[in-house]
Motif scaffolding. Structure first.
Motif, PDB file in Angstrom:
ATOM      1  N   PRO A  20       0.798  -1.230   0.000  1.00  0.00           N
ATOM      2  CA  PRO A  20       0.000   0.000   0.000  1.00  0.00           C
ATOM      3  C   PRO A  20       0.837   1.290   0.000  1.00  0.00           C
ATOM      4  CG  PRO A  20       0.062  -0.940   2.204  1.00  0.00           C
ATOM      5  CD  PRO A  20       0.875  -1.853   1.325  1.00  0.00           C
ATOM      6  N   GLY A  59       7.022   4.854   1.224  1.00  0.00           N
ATOM      7  CA  GLY A  59       7.009   4.767   2.696  1.00  0.00           C
ATOM      8  C   GLY A  59       8.320   4.273   3.282  1.00  0.00           C
ATOM      9  N   ALA A  61      12.070   1.886   3.447  1.00  0.00           N
ATOM     10  CA  ALA A  61      12.464   0.469   3.348  1.00  0.00           C
ATOM     11  C   ALA A  61      11.286  -0.395   3.777  1.00  0.00           C
ATOM     12  CB  ALA A  61      13.663   0.222   4.252  1.00  0.00           C
ATOM     13  N   ASP A  62      11.224  -1.613   3.256  1.00  0.00           N
ATOM     14  CA  ASP A  62      10.115  -2.505   3.607  1.00  0.00           C
ATOM     15  C   ASP A  62      10.401  -3.136   4.974  1.00  0.00           C
ATOM     16  OD1 ASP A  62       8.173  -4.403   3.845  1.00  0.00           O
ATOM     17  OD2 ASP A  62       8.253  -5.023   1.746  1.00  0.00           O
ATOM     18  N   ILE A  63       9.661  -2.672   5.979  1.00  0.00           N
ATOM     19  CA  ILE A  63       9.956  -3.104   7.362  1.00  0.00           C
ATOM     20  C   ILE A  63       9.748  -4.612   7.517  1.00  0.00           C
ATOM     21  CG2 ILE A  63       9.444  -2.639   9.805  1.00  0.00           C
ATOM     22  CD1 ILE A  63       8.159   0.025   8.799  1.00  0.00           C
ATOM     23  N   ILE A  96       3.541  10.708   0.580  1.00  0.00           N
ATOM     24  CA  ILE A  96       4.616  10.663   1.576  1.00  0.00           C
ATOM     25  C   ILE A  96       5.958  10.295   0.940  1.00  0.00           C
ATOM     26  CG2 ILE A  96       3.381  10.103   3.727  1.00  0.00           C
ATOM     27  CD1 ILE A  96       4.053   7.095   2.847  1.00  0.00           C
ATOM     28  N   GLY A 100      13.644   5.568   3.928  1.00  0.00           N
ATOM     29  CA  GLY A 100      14.343   5.259   2.687  1.00  0.00           C
ATOM     30  C   GLY A 100      13.715   5.959   1.487  1.00  0.00           C
ATOM     31  N   GLU A 103      15.243   9.238   1.496  1.00  0.00           N
ATOM     32  CA  GLU A 103      16.664   9.059   1.148  1.00  0.00           C
ATOM     33  C   GLU A 103      16.820   8.856  -0.359  1.00  0.00           C
ATOM     34  OE1 GLU A 103      17.098   5.964   4.217  1.00  0.00           O
ATOM     35  OE2 GLU A 103      18.847   7.093   4.879  1.00  0.00           O
ATOM     36  N   PRO A 122      11.665   8.926   9.737  1.00  0.00           N
ATOM     37  CA  PRO A 122      11.164   8.395  11.017  1.00  0.00           C
ATOM     38  C   PRO A 122      11.888   7.147  11.507  1.00  0.00           C
ATOM     39  CG  PRO A 122       9.709   7.762   9.210  1.00  0.00           C
ATOM     40  CD  PRO A 122      10.851   8.508   8.590  1.00  0.00           C
ATOM     41  N   GLU A 123      13.052   6.825  10.944  1.00  0.00           N
ATOM     42  CA  GLU A 123      13.739   5.587  11.323  1.00  0.00           C
ATOM     43  C   GLU A 123      13.921   5.458  12.829  1.00  0.00           C
ATOM     44  OE1 GLU A 123      14.496   7.439   8.738  1.00  0.00           O
ATOM     45  OE2 GLU A 123      15.195   6.252   7.057  1.00  0.00           O
ATOM     46  N   LEU A 126      11.682   3.427  14.731  1.00  0.00           N
ATOM     47  CA  LEU A 126      11.779   1.978  14.527  1.00  0.00           C
ATOM     48  C   LEU A 126      13.086   1.441  15.123  1.00  0.00           C
ATOM     49  CD1 LEU A 126      10.652   1.957  10.793  1.00  0.00           C
ATOM     50  CD2 LEU A 126       9.308   1.133  12.717  1.00  0.00           C
ATOM     51  N   GLY A 131      19.751   5.108   7.390  1.00  0.00           N
ATOM     52  CA  GLY A 131      20.990   4.408   7.085  1.00  0.00           C
ATOM     53  C   GLY A 131      21.242   4.209   5.608  1.00  0.00           C
ATOM     54  N   ARG A 275      -0.909  -1.326  14.284  1.00  0.00           N
ATOM     55  CA  ARG A 275      -1.809  -1.546  13.158  1.00  0.00           C
ATOM     56  C   ARG A 275      -2.709  -2.755  13.414  1.00  0.00           C
ATOM     57  NH1 ARG A 275       2.090   1.612  12.670  1.00  0.00           N
ATOM     58  NH2 ARG A 275       1.774   3.381  11.265  1.00  0.00           N
ATOM     59  N   ARG A 279      -7.464  -4.153  13.663  1.00  0.00           N
ATOM     60  CA  ARG A 279      -8.169  -5.325  13.126  1.00  0.00           C
ATOM     61  C   ARG A 279      -8.764  -6.098  14.305  1.00  0.00           C
ATOM     62  NH1 ARG A 279      -3.572  -4.970   9.606  1.00  0.00           N
ATOM     63  NH2 ARG A 279      -2.305  -6.275  10.952  1.00  0.00           N
TER      64      ARG A 279
HETATM   65  C1  LIG Z   1      19.141   0.690   5.315  1.00  0.00           C
HETATM   66  C2  LIG Z   1      18.116   1.527   6.076  1.00  0.00           C
HETATM   67  C3  LIG Z   1      17.232   2.295   5.191  1.00  0.00           C
HETATM   68  C4  LIG Z   1      16.202   3.160   5.770  1.00  0.00           C
HETATM   69  O1  LIG Z   1      16.770   4.283   6.396  1.00  0.00           O
HETATM   70  C5  LIG Z   1      15.328   2.426   6.731  1.00  0.00           C
HETATM   71  C6  LIG Z   1      13.861   2.762   6.526  1.00  0.00           C
HETATM   72  O2  LIG Z   1      13.428   3.319   5.559  1.00  0.00           O
HETATM   73  S1  LIG Z   1      12.847   2.248   7.759  1.00  0.00           S
HETATM   74  C7  LIG Z   1      11.232   2.672   7.200  1.00  0.00           C
HETATM   75  C8  LIG Z   1      10.955   4.118   7.361  1.00  0.00           C
HETATM   76  N1  LIG Z   1       9.579   4.386   7.086  1.00  0.00           N
HETATM   77  C9  LIG Z   1       8.649   4.518   8.050  1.00  0.00           C
HETATM   78  O3  LIG Z   1       8.964   4.478   9.211  1.00  0.00           O
HETATM   79  C10 LIG Z   1       7.242   4.728   7.600  1.00  0.00           C
HETATM   80  C11 LIG Z   1       6.347   3.763   8.303  1.00  0.00           C
HETATM   81  N2  LIG Z   1       4.949   3.900   7.896  1.00  0.00           N
HETATM   82  C12 LIG Z   1       4.144   4.865   8.357  1.00  0.00           C
HETATM   83  O4  LIG Z   1       4.516   5.730   9.116  1.00  0.00           O
HETATM   84  C13 LIG Z   1       2.714   4.800   7.934  1.00  0.00           C
HETATM   85  O5  LIG Z   1       2.402   3.479   7.603  1.00  0.00           O
HETATM   86  C14 LIG Z   1       2.377   5.703   6.721  1.00  0.00           C
HETATM   87  C15 LIG Z   1       2.491   7.154   7.151  1.00  0.00           C
HETATM   88  C16 LIG Z   1       3.316   5.389   5.597  1.00  0.00           C
HETATM   89  C17 LIG Z   1       0.937   5.411   6.236  1.00  0.00           C
HETATM   90  O6  LIG Z   1       0.053   5.562   7.310  1.00  0.00           O
HETATM   91  P1  LIG Z   1      -1.471   5.153   7.149  1.00  0.00           P
HETATM   92  O7  LIG Z   1      -2.033   5.736   5.925  1.00  0.00           O
HETATM   93  O8  LIG Z   1      -2.095   5.480   8.457  1.00  0.00           O
HETATM   94  O9  LIG Z   1      -1.473   3.579   6.922  1.00  0.00           O
HETATM   95  P2  LIG Z   1      -0.891   2.421   7.865  1.00  0.00           P
HETATM   96  O10 LIG Z   1       0.101   2.937   8.826  1.00  0.00           O
HETATM   97  O11 LIG Z   1      -2.025   1.622   8.383  1.00  0.00           O
HETATM   98  O12 LIG Z   1      -0.071   1.556   6.806  1.00  0.00           O
HETATM   99  C18 LIG Z   1      -0.735   0.872   5.751  1.00  0.00           C
HETATM  100  C19 LIG Z   1      -0.075  -0.463   5.552  1.00  0.00           C
HETATM  101  O13 LIG Z   1       1.238  -0.248   5.071  1.00  0.00           O
HETATM  102  C20 LIG Z   1       2.172  -0.969   5.830  1.00  0.00           C
HETATM  103  N3  LIG Z   1       3.420  -0.211   5.848  1.00  0.00           N
HETATM  104  C21 LIG Z   1       3.572   1.115   6.042  1.00  0.00           C
HETATM  105  N4  LIG Z   1       4.867   1.460   5.929  1.00  0.00           N
HETATM  106  C22 LIG Z   1       5.532   0.319   5.658  1.00  0.00           C
HETATM  107  C23 LIG Z   1       6.887   0.037   5.435  1.00  0.00           C
HETATM  108  N5  LIG Z   1       7.834   0.998   5.439  1.00  0.00           N
HETATM  109  N6  LIG Z   1       7.226  -1.237   5.216  1.00  0.00           N
HETATM  110  C24 LIG Z   1       6.310  -2.213   5.184  1.00  0.00           C
HETATM  111  N7  LIG Z   1       5.002  -1.993   5.397  1.00  0.00           N
HETATM  112  C25 LIG Z   1       4.623  -0.742   5.622  1.00  0.00           C
HETATM  113  C26 LIG Z   1       1.529  -1.047   7.204  1.00  0.00           C
HETATM  114  O14 LIG Z   1       2.061  -2.103   7.947  1.00  0.00           O
HETATM  115  C27 LIG Z   1       0.075  -1.277   6.820  1.00  0.00           C
HETATM  116  O15 LIG Z   1      -0.051  -2.636   6.496  1.00  0.00           O
HETATM  117  P3  LIG Z   1      -1.385  -3.441   6.888  1.00  0.00           P
HETATM  118  O16 LIG Z   1      -1.086  -4.820   6.449  1.00  0.00           O
HETATM  119  O17 LIG Z   1      -2.468  -2.751   6.152  1.00  0.00           O
HETATM  120  O18 LIG Z   1      -1.523  -3.272   8.368  1.00  0.00           O
END
Ligand SMILES: CCC[C@H](O)CC(=O)SCCNC(=O)CCNC(=O)[C@H](O)C(C)(C)COP(=O)([O-])OP(=O)([O-])OC[C@H]1O[C@@H](n2cnc3c(N)ncnc32)[C@H](O)[C@@H]1OP(=O)([O-])[O-]
Length: 719
Positions: A20, A59, A61-63, A96, A100, A103, A122-123, A126, A131, A275, A279
């Motif tokens: 998504p 959004g 990297a894929d967490i 958004i 990553g 980055e 927002p790393e 987490l 990085g 999240r 559900r």
């Molecule tokens: C080498 C290092 C590189 C780098 O520096 C590290 C990173 O990038 S770390 C990453 C840095 N990025 C972050 O920290 C951003 C983290 N994400 C957020 O802050 C919020 O999800 C976002 C604002 C994006 C959307 O909010 P919203 O509209 O309220 O919607 P929602 O929150 O309900 O999410 C919907 C669905 O998407 C899923 N999902 C989301 N993001 C990811 C992800 N990265 N991955 C996988 N899945 C992700 C979430 O689980 C959910 O799944 P489900 O199965 O439906 O439950």
């Protein structure tokens, strides 16, 4: 995955496709690498635009990949290749660009954002740091102070703020991809050297060492033991003091330590737990995806004390029309003034107009006749609440949902006062209700899935993290708090001081230890409940020994303090002393220490040396044990619900994931073994007796927390 199209003849458009949020999974990274090569090799293509499908750039990297074996092209070389490209690359940011995702955009030569887009790193939330070059590029682009702010807080900033920082080059209200394509055509012949952020010097303010020192101190103060914010400061410091390549090496080292840390695992678990609570399910089988909420346009709040005022503000700020009722004229006027002040201050902070006109005040309960949903917030007194529910049931239209803001009373008894008990649920807010994120939505045996779905949706609309829980004394949060508080009192009886217990709990990461927290919330609150329960009675009235109630060990210490009118901060005395009533600076009180000595002597209790480990284990494991009982009873659907409640409502340190996650990290067999040990030492304390579900989980080989639900299901089906 990613898609490639040629637009306007000379622009290669790469669209990230991973719903998504277009996270940078292995397949997406591979797509970007392949398609960049294609765009660079096609002679007709003069520039490249990168965007995301469905109005979302990326959004991060894929967490979900973090837990497993990483495969696919790594992020850092991929972003370097984009930056080094011989053709201009423009990021078209819609929705958004986080982590990553930002980055990746920082590796591009230009960034165009939609005015409604949000960006951030927002790393830290987490347990990581940016990085993929984020910690090194961002300070080079926007300066050290702004980069430190964004990276250590992880906050998302609006496109307008990003433009002010120089983080994006342009914002638009129109179709961002079209604007970016036109932009890319315009800059085709521009030299790119000046657009590669990694080559920029890192501009530092003159007193940069002082700045880093101050930020580090402030981060240490607020981090409550979290390591990622500290590593974030260290990484930005590397950007400020080292050449880019060495800074990247430092970023890599710091990330490597964080990546495998228990804190990162806890925070990533917590991300998904937040999240998962959306559900929701009920023991009847009703679920979030099969139960439709009914829209609420107009709501009412009955009772405008502290909680009612906060709830009114939360509703009005979210755009609901609210009827706010308080029967006494003087209290109504005071509440109106307080609510208006709260709305005005909140609006000023957010730069919007205060929602004063959303609220109609009244003294008469008849004025709620046409609302869709009522939240009763009168005193925590069952007789009073029952009366209010009878009145509401007579006055409101038959379809009105009737909700009670109670912190632990029986929802079913309230439902029984109404014509439509299926429309009654509990909505347990936490003070201050317009600030605290948590909402327990409590269903009784008669509550319909419709009522639960509607309350859950209302919670979401007013910005709360809502958790659906079953009806029992104290629900989830306060039920688990009881054994925790009880152990803290027993520890005082056995030789500890409030200062020591609090210090241990604060070092663990709680914002406040148990005694400082009691002083803040007021000792009289619990005292009234214990009086009503017939617990806090002097010996002569019950004929029971002081330290035994209903066959169990009982500590009257809190009651004895209340008898001295030591109610905590508000009276200037409680477990601590304060300079004056209302002051927040807690100081150890020699009176209290003498009082404890005398109390121990009176009851022939011999003080022994209590260490750090005993405080933690007895307070936390007894609480966790109650958590297992709650799961066994079906009051919470899964461990995530409990953990989310504790982090958002009870200041449990987020980097420890919540009490149930913590139990899993300590090891369930260790928790069981220590509970057995303490129960043997204190057989008159039933809360220390290990719960059968805990035994069952240990017997099943202590499965990972994600698998607990299967064991819980089996245990429940056998009951
Ligand atoms: C080498 C290092 C590189 C780098 O520096 C590290 C990173 O990038 S770390 C990453 C840095 N990025 C972050 O920290 C951003 C983290 N994400 C957020 O802050 C919020 O999800 C976002 C604002 C994006 C959307 O909010 P919203 O509209 O309220 O919607 P929602 O929150 O309900 O999410 C919907 C669905 O998407 C899923 N999902 C989301 N993001 C990811 C992800 N990265 N991955 C996988 N899945 C992700 C979430 O689980 C959910 O799944 P489900 O199965 O439906 O439950």
């Amino acid at each position: 995955m990613a898609q490639y199209t040629r637009v306007s003849g000379s622009v290669g458009l790469i669209t990230l496709q991973s719903p998504p949020v277009n996270a940078l999974s292995a397949a997406v990274r591979q797509g970007i690498v392949d398609l960049m090569q294609r765009a660079l090799s096609e002679p007709e293509v003069k520039s490249v635009v990168i965007c995301g499908q469905n109005g979302i750039f990326c959004g991060g990297a894929d967490i979900k990949e973090f837990g497993g074996q990483m495969s696919g092209p790594p992020l850092i070389p991929m972003i370097h290749a984009i930056e080094a490209a011989s053709k201009p690359v423009v990021a078209a940011i819609e929705g958004i660009a986080l982590g990553g995702g930002l980055e990746l955009a920082l590796g591009c030569h230009y960034r165009i954002a939609h005015s409604k887009a949000k960006v951030g790193l927002p790393e830290v939330t987490l347990g990581l740091l940016p990085g993929a070059g984020g910690s090194q590029r961002l300070p080079r682009l926007i300066g050290v102070p702004a980069a430190l702010d964004l990276i250590t807080t992880g906050r998302h900033v609006t496109a307008a703020e990003a433009l002010k920082f120089g983080l994006v080059d342009q914002i638009t209200d129109h179709n961002t991809v079209n604007v970016a394509v036109k932009f890319a055509q315009r800059v085709t012949d521009q030299p790119l050297d000046a657009r590669r952020i990694s080559t920029y010097p890192c501009l530092c303010p003159p007193d940069v060492d002082v700045l880093f020192e101050e930020v580090m101190q402030s981060v240490r103060r607020t981090a409550r033991g979290a390591i990622a914010p500290i590593a974030c400061v260290q990484a930005v410091r590397a950007a400020a003091t080292l050449p880019y390549n060495q800074g990247m090496e430092r970023e890599r080292e710091l990330l490597a330590t964080l990546f495998t840390s228990g804190q990162a695992h806890a925070l990533q678990y917590f991300f998904f737990a937040q999240r998962a609570v959306g559900r929701w399910s009920m023991p009847s089988g009703a679920r979030w995806d099969t139960s439709k909420p009914r829209p609420v346009h107009k709501a009412a709040v009955i009772g405008l004390g502290t909680m009612g005022r906060g709830i009114t503000v939360a509703l009005a700020q979210a755009g609901f029309s609210v009827v706010a009722v308080e029967t006494q004229e003087k209290q109504l006027m005071e509440a109106k003034q307080a609510i208006s002040g709260m709305l005005e201050r909140g609006a000023k902070r957010r730069g919007v107009a205060p929602a004063l006109d959303k609220i109609n005040y009244g003294r008469n309960i008849q004025s709620v006749a046409d609302v869709d949903l009522v939240i009763e917030a009168v005193f925590e007194d069952m007789a009073l609440k029952k009366k209010v529910f009878q009145q509401l049931s007579a006055v409101c239209k038959p379809s009105t949902f009737l909700c009670s803001n109670t912190s632990g009373l029986d929802i079913d008894q309230l439902a029984c006062q109404t014509r439509n008990p299926e429309l009654v649920v509990g909505m347990h807010f936490f003070a201050p209700a317009h600030v605290m994120k948590l909402l327990e939505v409590v269903y009784g045996p008669k509550s319909s899935p419709l009522a639960v779905a509607t309350a859950m949706q209302l919670g979401k609309k007013i910005g709360k993290v809502s958790v659906a829980v079953g009806n029992c004394r104290g629900f989830v949060g306060n039920r688990m708090l009881k054994p925790y508080l009880e152990q803290a009192l027993f520890l005082l009886e056995e030789g500890a001081t409030p200062e020591f217990v609090d210090q241990v709990l604060e070092e663990f990461g709680f914002a406040m230890g148990v005694f400082r927290m009691s002083d803040l919330s007021g000792l009289d609150v619990g005292w009234k409940v214990r009086m009503a329960d017939g617990l806090a009675m002097p010996d002569s009235t019950t004929g029971q020994p002081t330290r035994l109630r209903q066959g169990r060990r009982y500590s009257p210490l809190g009651d004895l303090l209340c008898e001295q009118r030591r109610f905590g901060q508000k009276t200037g005395r409680g477990w601590y002393q304060y300079d004056k009533p209302g002051s927040q600076v807690a100081k150890p009180d020699p009176w209290l220490h003498r009082f404890l000595d005398e109390y121990r002597a009176r009851h022939a209790l011999v003080a022994h040396r209590i260490d750090h480990q005993e405080v933690l284990e007895r307070c936390l494991y007894s609480m966790i044990n109650e958590g297992f009982r709650i799961l066994e009873d079906g009051i919470a659907a899964g461990p995530e619900d409990i953990d989310v409640i504790y982090v958002f409502g009870y200041s449990w340190p987020r980097h420890r994931g919540g009490p149930m996650f913590y139990a899993a990290t300590v090891g369930l067999n260790k928790v069981l073994e220590r509970l057995e040990h303490y129960y043997q030492a204190h057989p008159d304390v039933p809360s220390l007796q290990p719960c059968p579900l805990l035994r069952k989980l240990v017997a099943s080989g202590s499965p990972p927390i994600q698998k607990w639900r299967e064991v819980i299901k089996k245990v429940r089906s056998q009951l």
